[in-house]
Design a protein around this motif. Structure first.
Motif, short mmCIF file in Angstrom:
data_model
loop_
_atom_site.label_atom_id
_atom_site.label_comp_id
_atom_site.label_asym_id
_atom_site.label_seq_id
_atom_site.Cartn_x
_atom_site.Cartn_y
_atom_site.Cartn_z
N ARG A 12 12.69 47.18 -8.86
CA ARG A 12 12.73 45.72 -8.92
C ARG A 12 14.03 45.16 -9.50
O ARG A 12 14.11 43.97 -9.79
N ASP A 13 15.00 46.00 -9.69
CA ASP A 13 16.30 45.59 -10.22
C ASP A 13 16.17 44.85 -11.56
O ASP A 13 16.60 43.72 -11.73
N ILE A 14 15.52 45.54 -12.50
CA ILE A 14 15.32 45.00 -13.85
C ILE A 14 16.06 45.93 -14.83
O ILE A 14 15.84 47.14 -14.83
N ALA A 15 16.91 45.36 -15.65
CA ALA A 15 17.66 46.13 -16.65
C ALA A 15 16.86 46.22 -17.96
O ALA A 15 16.08 45.33 -18.28
N GLU A 16 17.09 47.29 -18.69
CA GLU A 16 16.42 47.48 -19.98
C GLU A 16 16.67 46.28 -20.91
O GLU A 16 15.76 45.82 -21.59
N GLU A 17 17.90 45.77 -20.91
CA GLU A 17 18.22 44.62 -21.77
C GLU A 17 17.37 43.41 -21.39
O GLU A 17 17.03 42.60 -22.25
N GLN A 18 17.05 43.27 -20.10
CA GLN A 18 16.23 42.14 -19.66
C GLN A 18 14.80 42.26 -20.17
O GLN A 18 14.18 41.26 -20.52
#
Length: 73
Positions: A17-23
């Motif tokens: 889902r193109d989600i970064a850890e920082e997000q």
């Protein structure tokens, strides 16, 4: 307070889902509301950079992040 653990499942969903850890952690830090999930979990809806909302499912008892998703995508 330690950060919740990212499970293997959420890491797979993040990639998908193109989600970064920082997000994930930004959404938790900038919570706007909570909704119930499956028993023992809660969805935390929070803001990430750019003003978009990310929802993160957290296991209440275990302190683990179960999954995450962009609402409306």
């Amino acid at each position: 307070m330690p950060r919740p653990v990212l499970t293997k499942h959420v890491r797979e969903r993040m990639e998908e889902r193109d989600i970064a850890e920082e997000q994930i952690y930004a959404a938790l830090a900038h919570e706007i509301r909570r909704t119930p999930g499956q028993p023992g979990t809660v969805w935390i809806h929070g803001l990430v950079a750019g003003g978009e909302t990310l929802k993160v499912c957290v296991s209440v008892d275990l302190g683990k992040i179960v999954t995450a998703a962009w609402p409306g995508r």
